[in-house]
Scaffold this active site. Structure first.
Site, PDB file in Angstrom:
ATOM      1  CE1 TYR A 267      -4.352   1.868  -0.261  1.00 49.83           C
ATOM      2  CE2 TYR A 267      -3.426   3.067   2.071  1.00 49.83           C
ATOM      3  CZ  TYR A 267      -4.695   3.070   0.849  1.00 49.83           C
ATOM      4  OH  TYR A 267      -5.234   3.898   0.990  1.00 49.83           O
ATOM      5  CB  VAL A 270      -2.213   1.480  -3.334  1.00 51.30           C
ATOM      6  CG1 VAL A 270      -3.634   1.776  -3.614  1.00 51.30           C
ATOM      7  CG2 VAL A 270      -2.178   0.549  -4.924  1.00 51.30           C
ATOM      8  CB  ALA A 344      11.818   3.698   1.565  1.00 48.80           C
ATOM      9  N   GLY A1083      13.933  32.592  21.987  1.00 54.22           N
ATOM     10  CA  GLY A1083      15.102  34.039  21.674  1.00 54.22           C
ATOM     11  C   GLY A1083      16.310  33.101  22.822  1.00 54.22           C
ATOM     12  CD  GLU A1265      17.037  32.231  19.458  1.00 52.94           C
ATOM     13  OE1 GLU A1265      17.616  32.448  20.472  1.00 52.94           O
ATOM     14  OE2 GLU A1265      16.480  32.505  17.545  1.00 52.94           O
TER      15      GLU A1265
END
Ligand SMILES: Cc1cc2nc3c(=O)[nH]c(=O)nc-3n(C[C@H](O)[C@H](O)[C@H](O)COP(=O)(O)OP(=O)(O)OC[C@H]3O[C@@H](n4cnc5c(N)ncnc54)[C@H](O)[C@@H]3O)c2cc1C
Ligand code: FES
Ligand code: FES
Length: 1333
Positions: A267, A270, A344, A1083, A1265
């Protein structure tokens, strides 16, 4: 007769479904029907692995159970008959027993937001069920289909490695040398310093893996399988009928009766078509346990493999055959195996079948080109009997006479052995090395006349370059009879380029790259075969030139190896004081067991509705009409909300919610459909008919915005020194520019919210995945015209945010709340991945233009810079992003005369917004690009120019903020020393001199990351601490837990301050009810600001209780709390922090916007394949000054995770827009974030010993960050490698840098005879598939 029942097991419990809906996938079934919410939705397309579960099937013929991982999002429940499903809940939990993998992934700090963790755990669990002591290769292979956006994977590998036989080692003694013995380029490994390198976890504590403790396969299912009557099962749903034949005869009969019905195996082909392309199959045939479809037979001519074997089974069979047979017989098998290793992820390979793969004939199929060149044949069966057809080009093109007939079933595939003097090769290049569809792939085969070196047969097929796999058969025909020499190669390239053509506007874009790959692969094939001929007959055939051999070698990939160095706590610190210790994320175990509750894991509220959006398909248009009638008439549809319903409540600040009479981007919210289920809401949304009339101008790119002067507000500007005068005295001046593409947040948990009206006084509760609850509260209150005290926003945890869960989330929440309030019913809104990517925007694409005046020694005396960001159609935070970019653009350098100006461009794209780093990753890259160019002009290394211009002591920034840069050069020096910069640079030079087609490059980048919010008010934070009479404490604060571990740190703070064990402190989540008026979490300062507030609350309590404690110093918290209660002393305290001093005057261009600076440096080394554009980061060293780390495990996690996110930004993450402004990349299959294969093979991270005390929370520094920017060390290392290639090929002239440096850009920059050979299209002569925005 009763309809058949669907019977399967989930976690040892029997499930019997009487009314099965064949359209139901396992993921929603687990989550909604069985309430097993540990398995997560991340993409719904098989691309992220968040939904991984293990399936176990019993084979009555072999009497064995096969365990394998699958993606629950692509597994129809009807396919589960007789299967045992194991989910993360089934292997362990906090109430009974943890599974060792759950324990280890948490304790090794392999979870941050935790949203990917159940999937990771289940992939690893399935591996361990099959291989209790896996090798590292098996481990990385098993996790290849699982994405994590937070951790950078290294700690996950660390956790999983503890199951390997000899953890920490590759276990392969290639050439007698193990990974632990050899460094890169033969240099010594980084030395771990014992004293400063305390372990982040202790393996001794781990529960042992005991396979006897695992769930057994349900005996009932074995019995059923043994005695299964050969009878087709049929499940009828409302729209779809599922037929499961259990014998080949029944299958053939079913196919005869329903020739148009697909035969569903995995599947995986499909399913996505049904889901994303709207294909509808009223009947599905899904064979179950038909032995003939799993046949494996081998004779001297070759292999016959059943069409029903999974690709993973095929991989194992081929590996076995290749090992047993002589090499000359296994050429095709080896080539197939090579592609099966990267095809994959493990889940898809275990679901997808060989037959399904072949019959789907995807244009980018990896196996079909190889099966076709390998002369494979297909064994077909129908009621008319058996038939064989060749798997050739005509079959791949679906020519009716060479195709399967609609009634035919593919039973098996014959794959012949190769012959002597026959060579088969496989090539592919994708955006990412693994788990990514190929951009171009190819299968090539040549057969020589016995020993003569003359081509007897030649077959070449390509994938990715046409609507299906394409054969270069005419070219091959014309080359027959030629000797295998350079003349033949040249002819072959020209012929193939003539035959395999691609229009300039071909779908998928990258046209020139694809053309180049077509012949680059041919060249690789030429070399590979030449080498093979030499091997066969060394006397007759010449060796390859030494420097050519590298064209054939795989990119350097040693097994993962890392060192982490951080400071240990002061030995004098109390042992129970947790500050500075590597405490595990307090939700880590719950992440790993699936018990951690995210927004969409909350159970349905009575009468709950679902809301979905209709979005604009045009980028700039007038809405002529909206026809809702058909949608409203559908069953279950409750309402459709448009702008007219919201009226004046349709906006907040500068943001409008639903389109009124115009749309300004593709993805603009037009209306919201509300129905009693998600499925019905989505079906109805498709029936809303909107008529548009396109408007002019259509502005998509930054260049177009500049042309139209389409800016939000006027320019922002900072200036210091006298730039114009300085230009007059410099030795040289250069001008340049760099374009930086945007970035998708790709938080694993998509935008999610549940709004519950309370039914009394208009009160409303919002459960939402957001970084900014107060804003949601404000916007919802304004929309509903309620006072804010009636609206409460609750956030337990967020499955990743990175800046993307602020502005847009609030708009979505306002509309959802409006719907909930209007109908007095709870409304849930969960965006699908594709919707999320389309609607929410991301990091701003950026254009940086620079003019630098510099001396010949590299000193930059004058710099004039312009920054433009593509803000999209609304302001959001774009102006602030530009401002931060200007404030931070100096990075680590003192530019005495600097002028920088910035503009936020208004375009017809979805509004871009905050993303980790907030402008700095783009602004810093502009500066580093300029420095790199200055270095080239001066004939110096970029590192030399970086040092010359670096801040070194106390200095002033260009906005006149004084700061001390003392630790910046320290980080730089330490990084240089730790990475053996000089030795490795020399080794890189040597490697490059010896290898023509592989090049290495190295780059080192410094970092000065200013931390602060820009205003005192925005830095204020509050907290609430209660002590209960049993001596336990409850802490609340305004920060959001989004993976960074802020709640863990807050509990550490309470524990230190109150001298209370961490186990006595609890934190339930963030709510505007407990801590009001909070600021957004972002931040890098969430722990810092909220920690100071928590500390304040604790100190208030301590002060209050001091007399009681000092009277009874030996008492416990229970005693003190009781005494306080008895004396009527409050046991609750609020804490407050007013925010750091922070200001910036944009008129004057000066101020003190930042509280402190994070310093660091990173050095990366890469290897590139000049023929394909592939790259691999071989090694990265990072040194950071993080102050006094509150929790080194969490902080290292932040640095590392951010680094990998940055690496993705600058190398592989590419958003593609159509010339009409439609985003193509709307899921993990089109947009590639780094996967496990991308992380540097070696990582060394160290924190400088803390040098000074500061005002911050325990003198720590916020690290969320800054690490993103260090990812550009990989970008510049690639640049260095490309430069080496260009220099060797004598290519002079500038190479226009742009980010990301994708395989396409790398390949096309390594100009050579192949790039010169390809046809080029005149710009303007075609409409390109995509445009850079
Ligand atoms: C996330 C993801 C990543 C992927 N990555 C790659 C990749 O890197 N490289 C690559 O090449 N492919 C890749 N694919 C594609 C994948 O290989 C195919 O989807 C898969 O092989 C199809 O097999 P299936 O059993 O799932 O087919 P199904 O979806 O079950 O069926 C596909 C078609 O085959 C027909 N069919 C199946 N069996 C028979 C039979 N016995 N007789 C007649 N007709 C039959 C069906 O009627 C249907 O039309 C990827 C797919 C996904 C979802
Ligand atoms: S949700 Fe299934 S793979 Fe992403
Ligand atoms: S921890 Fe992996 S996605 Fe957040």
């Amino acid at each position: 007769m009763d309809p058949p029942q669907l019977l399967f097991y989930v976690n040892g419990q029997k499930v019997v479904e009487k009314n099965v809906d064949p359209e139901m996938m396992l993921l929603p079934y687990l989550r909604k029907n069985l309430r097993l919410t540990g398995t997560k939705y991340g993409c719904g397309s098989g691309g992220c692995g968040a939904c991984t579960v293990m399936l176990s099937r019993y084979n009555p013929s072999t009497k064995t159970v096969r365990h394998h991982p699958v993606n629950a999002c692509l597994t129809p429940i009807c396919s589960l008959y007789g299967t045992a499903v194991t989910t993360v809940e089934g292997i362990g939990n906090t109430r009974t027993r943890l599974h060792p993998i759950q324990e280890r992934i948490a304790k090794c700090h392999g979870t941050q937001c935790g949203f990917c963790t159940p999937g990771m755990v289940m992939s690893m669990y399935a591996l361990l069920r099959n291989h209790p002591e896996p090798t590292l290769d098996q481990l990385t292979d098993a996790l290849g289909g699982n994405l994590c956006r937070c951790t950078g994977y290294r700690p996950i590998i660390d956790a999983c490695k503890t199951f390997c036989k000899a953890s920490g080692c590759c276990q392969s003694k290639e050439n007698g040398v193990c990974c632990l013995d050899q460094g890169i380029n033969g240099l010594a490994e980084f030395q771990e310093g014992d004293e400063t390198n305390p372990e982040l976890f202790s393996e001794e504590e781990f529960l042992p893996l005991d396979p006897t403790q695992e769930l057994i396969f349900p005996p009932e299912l074995m019995r059923i399988a043994e005695k299964q009557p050969p009878k087709t099962r049929v499940f009828c749903g409302d729209r779809v009928t599922w037929i499961s034949p259990v014998t080949l005869k029944e299958l053939v009969e079913a196919k005869f009766k329903h020739p148009q019905a697909p035969i569903v195996m995995g599947y995986t082909s499909v399913g996505p078509e049904v889901k994303f392309k709207g294909v509808f199959h009223p009947i599905i045939i899904s064979p179950d346990r038909i032995e003939e479809l799993s046949v494996i037979s081998q004779d001297q001519d070759g292999l016959t493999l059943g069409a029903g074997l999974s690709l993973d089974q095929v991989k194992d069979i081929l590996a076995d055959v290749v090992w047993k047979l002589p090499e000359e017989k296994t050429q095709t098998y080896r080539a197939l195996l090579k592609h099966l290793r990267t095809l994959a992820g493990a889940q898809i390979r275990n679901m997808a079948s060989l037959g399904g793969h072949i019959v789907s004939r995807h244009l980018d199929s990896d196996l079909n080109p190889l099966l076709a060149v390998g002369n494979c044949t297909l064994n077909l069966l129908s009621k008319d009997g058996e038939r064989q057809i060749p798997l050739n080009e005509q079959f791949l093109r679906k020519c009716p006479e060479e195709d399967l007939k609609p009634q035919e079933v593919l039973v098996s595939v014959n794959i012949p052995c190769s012959r002597k003097w026959e060579f088969v090769s496989a090539f592919r290049q994708a955006q990412r090395q693994q788990n990514a569809l190929a951009i171009v792939n190819s299968g090539m085969r040549v057969l020589f006349k016995e020993g003569g070196g003359v081509i007897e047969e030649l077959s070449i097929l390509y994938g990715g370059v046409g609507p299906t796999t394409i054969s270069a058969k005419n070219s091959c025909q014309r080359l027959i009879g030629r000797p295998w020499d350079e003349e033949m190669l040249d002819k072959a390239c020209r012929l193939v380029l003539d035959e395999v053509t691609l229009a300039g506007s071909a779908p998928g874009g990258k046209v020139e790259f694809k053309r180049t790959l077509i012949i680059s692969f041919l060249f690789k094939f030429y070399l590979e075969v030449s080498q093979g001929l030499k091997r066969e007959d060394p006397g007759h055939y010449p060796s390859l030139a030494g420097n050519y051999e590298s064209a054939l070698e795989d990119l350097h990939s040693k097994h993962h190896w890392r060192t982490l160095t951080h400071q240990n706590v002061d030995p004098a610190q109390l042992p129970q004081d947790p500050i500075g210790r590597p405490i595990m994320h307090l939700s880590g175990i719950k992440h790993a067991t699936g018990e951690a509750v995210y927004c969409d894991d909350m159970p349905a509220v009575d009468q709950e509705l679902f809301l979905t959006f209709v979005t604009s398909s045009r980028a700039h248009a007038k809405i002529v009409s909206i026809d809702l009638s058909e949608a409203l008439s559908l069953p279950g549809v409750v309402d459709i909300i448009t702008a007219s319903h919201l009226q004046e409540a349709n906006s907040f600040g500068t943001e409008t919610f639903l389109a009124t009479d115009e749309v300004h981007c593709v993805g603009h919210l037009v209306c919201a459909v509300i129905a009693d289920s998600e499925k019905r809401a989505k079906q109805a949304a498709k029936q809303v008919k909107v008529v548009y009339q396109d408007l002019e101008p259509l502005i998509l790119t930054i260049e177009e915005a500049i042309q139209h002067k389409s800016f939000f507000e006027s320019e922002r500007k900072l200036e210091c020194g006298n730039v114009d005068e300085a230009f007059k005295i410099v030795d040289q001046i250069l001008e340049g520019e760099i374009h930086i593409g945007g970035q998708e947040h790709f938080y694993m948990e998509t935008q999610s919210m549940l709004v519950v009206p309370k039914g009394e006084d208009g009160e409303i509760d919002i459960y939402v995945s957001t970084q900014f609850p107060r804003y949601i509260q404000d916007i919802v209150a304004a929309t509903l015209k309620l006072s804010v005290n009636k609206v409460m926003c609750h956030v337990r945890r967020v499955g990743g945010a990175f800046g993307g869960k602020v502005g847009k989330t609030s708009i979505l929440a306002a509309i959802t709340a409006f719907a909930a309030s209007k109908h007095g019913r709870a409304v849930r809104c969960i965006l699908e991945r594709g919707e999320d990517m389309l609607i929410t925007g991301g990091r701003h694409p950026y254009l940086g233009k620079y003019k630098a005046g510099f001396m010949n020694d590299g000193r930059i005396l004058a710099l004039d810079v312009e920054h433009y960001c593509n803000a999209g159609c609304s302001l959001d935070e774009s102006l602030w992003v530009i401002e931060m970019g200007l404030l931070k653009m100096d990075n680590a350098y003192k530019f005495p005369n600097l002028r920088c100006r910035g503009w936020a461009c208004r375009t017809n794209l979805p509004s871009n917004t905050a993303l980790r780093g907030f402008g700095f990753p783009q602004a810093g890259l502009v500066t580093e690009a300029c420095i790199t160019e200055v270095a080239i002009k001066c004939g110096l290394s970029p590192e030399q120019v970086r040092i010359v211009n670096m801040y070194k002591q106390v200095d002033n920034t260009h906005y006149k903020q004084e700061f001390s840069a003392k630790t910046l050069p320290e980080c730089w020096r330490e990084c240089m020393a730790k990475c053996f910069y000089s030795e490795r640079k020399t080794a890189v030079g040597k490697f490059n001199a010896e290898n023509s087609w592989k090049k290495r490059g190295m780059a080192m980048i410094p970092l000065k990351f200013p931390v602060g919010i820009g205003s005192v008010a925005m830095g204020q934070a509050a907290a609430l601490v209660h002590i209960y009479l049993d001596g336990s404490a409850l802490v609340s604060h305004g920060g959001i837990e989004m993976g960074q571990g802020v709640h863990t740190k807050m509990i550490q703070v309470v524990s230190r301050e109150l001298r209370m064990p961490m186990s006595s402190v609890h934190l339930r989540g963030t709510s505007t009810e407990t801590v009001p008026n909070t600021n957004a979490s972002g931040g890098s300062v969430v722990a810092d600001l909220n920690g100071l507030a928590v500390k304040d609350a604790c100190q208030t309590l301590l002060k209050r209780l001091e007399p009681i404690i000092s009277k009874n110093p030996q008492g416990t918290w229970k005693d003190w709390a009781q005494t306080a209660f008895d004396q009527s002393i409050s046991l609750s305290a609020i804490g407050y922090f007013r925010g750091y001093e922070s200001n910036i005057n944009w008129e004057k261009g000066e101020g003190h916007p930042f509280e402190y600076f994070v310093f660091g440096a990173a050095c990366s080394e890469v290897e590139i394949d000049c023929l394909t554009g592939n790259h691999k980061t071989i090694r990265t060293d990072i040194v950071m000054d993080v102050g006094h780390s509150i929790n080194p495990a969490l902080d290292i996690g932040q640095v590392e995770g951010a680094f990998i996110q940055g690496m993705g930004l600058y190398t592989i993450e590419e958003l593609n827009y159509s010339p009409q402004g439609t985003l193509y990349s709307r899921g993990p299959n089109q947009y590639k974030i780094p996967a496990i294969c991308d992380i540097p093979t070696e990582v060394h991270i160290s924190f400088l010993p803390p040098s000074e005390q500061s005002n911050t929370l325990y003198s720590s520094k916020g690290l969320g960050e800054s690490g993103v920017f260090l990812g550009c060390s990989v970008f510049f290392a690639i640049h260095d490698a490309v430069r080496a290639a260009r220099q060797e090929r004598g290519v002079s002239g500038p190479w226009k840098l742009s980010s990301p440096l994708t395989p396409e850009k790398i390949r096309m920059a390594c100009e050579d005879k192949f790039t010169k050979m390809i046809p080029r299209d005149e710009p303007g002569s075609y409409v390109p598939w995509n445009i850079p925005v």
